[in-house]
Write a protein that holds these residues in place. Structure first.
Motif, PDB file in Angstrom:
ATOM      1  N   ASP A   1       0.873  -1.496  -0.135  1.00 50.86           N
ATOM      2  CA  ASP A   1      -0.295  -0.208  -0.703  1.00 50.86           C
ATOM      3  C   ASP A   1       0.958   1.611   0.048  1.00 50.86           C
ATOM      4  O   ASP A   1       1.799   1.674   0.791  1.00 50.86           O
ATOM      5  CB  ASP A   1      -0.734  -0.309   1.667  1.00 50.86           C
ATOM      6  N   TYR A   2       0.544   2.030  -0.913  1.00 52.93           N
ATOM      7  CA  TYR A   2       1.361   3.113  -1.670  1.00 52.93           C
ATOM      8  C   TYR A   2       0.665   4.735  -2.449  1.00 52.93           C
ATOM      9  O   TYR A   2       0.215   3.755  -2.835  1.00 52.93           O
ATOM     10  CB  TYR A   2       3.230   3.434  -2.243  1.00 52.93           C
ATOM     11  N   VAL A   3       0.820   5.414  -0.969  1.00 54.71           N
ATOM     12  CA  VAL A   3       0.379   7.052  -1.700  1.00 54.71           C
ATOM     13  C   VAL A   3       0.672   6.454  -3.892  1.00 54.71           C
ATOM     14  O   VAL A   3      -0.631   6.554  -4.319  1.00 54.71           O
ATOM     15  CB  VAL A   3       0.143   7.753  -1.246  1.00 54.71           C
TER      16      VAL A   3
ATOM     17  N   LEU B   1      11.194   5.670  -5.021  1.00 61.53           N
ATOM     18  CA  LEU B   1      12.053   4.997  -4.181  1.00 61.53           C
ATOM     19  C   LEU B   1      11.758   3.930  -3.760  1.00 61.53           C
ATOM     20  O   LEU B   1      12.561   3.188  -3.535  1.00 61.53           O
ATOM     21  CB  LEU B   1      11.805   6.026  -2.897  1.00 61.53           C
ATOM     22  N   PRO B   2      10.509   3.542  -3.865  1.00 54.21           N
ATOM     23  CA  PRO B   2       9.998   2.096  -3.469  1.00 54.21           C
ATOM     24  C   PRO B   2      10.499   0.853  -4.178  1.00 54.21           C
ATOM     25  O   PRO B   2      10.218   0.108  -3.904  1.00 54.21           O
ATOM     26  CB  PRO B   2       7.867   2.251  -2.687  1.00 54.21           C
ATOM     27  N   TYR B   3      10.332   1.909  -5.424  1.00 54.46           N
ATOM     28  CA  TYR B   3      10.027   0.666  -6.292  1.00 54.46           C
ATOM     29  C   TYR B   3      12.151   0.324  -6.725  1.00 54.46           C
ATOM     30  O   TYR B   3      11.866  -1.425  -6.498  1.00 54.46           O
ATOM     31  CB  TYR B   3      10.493   0.551  -8.332  1.00 54.46           C
TER      32      TYR B   3
END
Length: 113
Positions: free
Chosen positions: A33-35, A87-89
């Motif tokens: 879950d990422y905005v 960043l999260p990827y």
């Protein structure tokens, strides 16, 4: 010249990053879950378009065009923001791209025309 070379490099690498995201969805990490979560194809096209624009402006800076400096600062800023959202990827590459963008902004803002 430093900023132009870095922008050209960052643009080409962003283009390759975008192509990898569009071509194969399993190249990058899956996140929960990422905005700012888009599917990887959308992120890929964002990186492709931004990479092309950054490379063109980098080439313009190397050629000494009048529109190159202002466009370079603006696009480097947009590129840093996009990499922050990315960043999260791929965190390591995003940090490297953010650092390159900050160096470009610094080089364009401190060098006398």
């Amino acid at each position: 010249m430093f900023a132009g070379v870095l922008m050209l490099l960052n643009g080409v690498l962003g283009l390759l990053e975008g192509i990898a995201a569009v071509a194969k969805d399993d190249v990058y990490a899956r996140i929960g879950d990422y905005v700012y979560k888009f599917n990887l194809t959308t992120w890929g096209w964002i990186h492709i378009v931004l990479g092309i624009l950054v490379a063109i402006v980098g080439y313009g800076i190397l050629k000494g065009t009048s529109w190159g400096r202002a466009s370079g600062v603006a696009l480097a800023t947009v590129s840093v923001l996009v990499q922050f959202l990315w960043l999260p990827y791929q965190p390591v590459w995003a940090f490297i791209s953010i650092a390159i963008g900050v160096f470009v902004i610094w080089a364009l803002c401190t060098d006398a025309p």
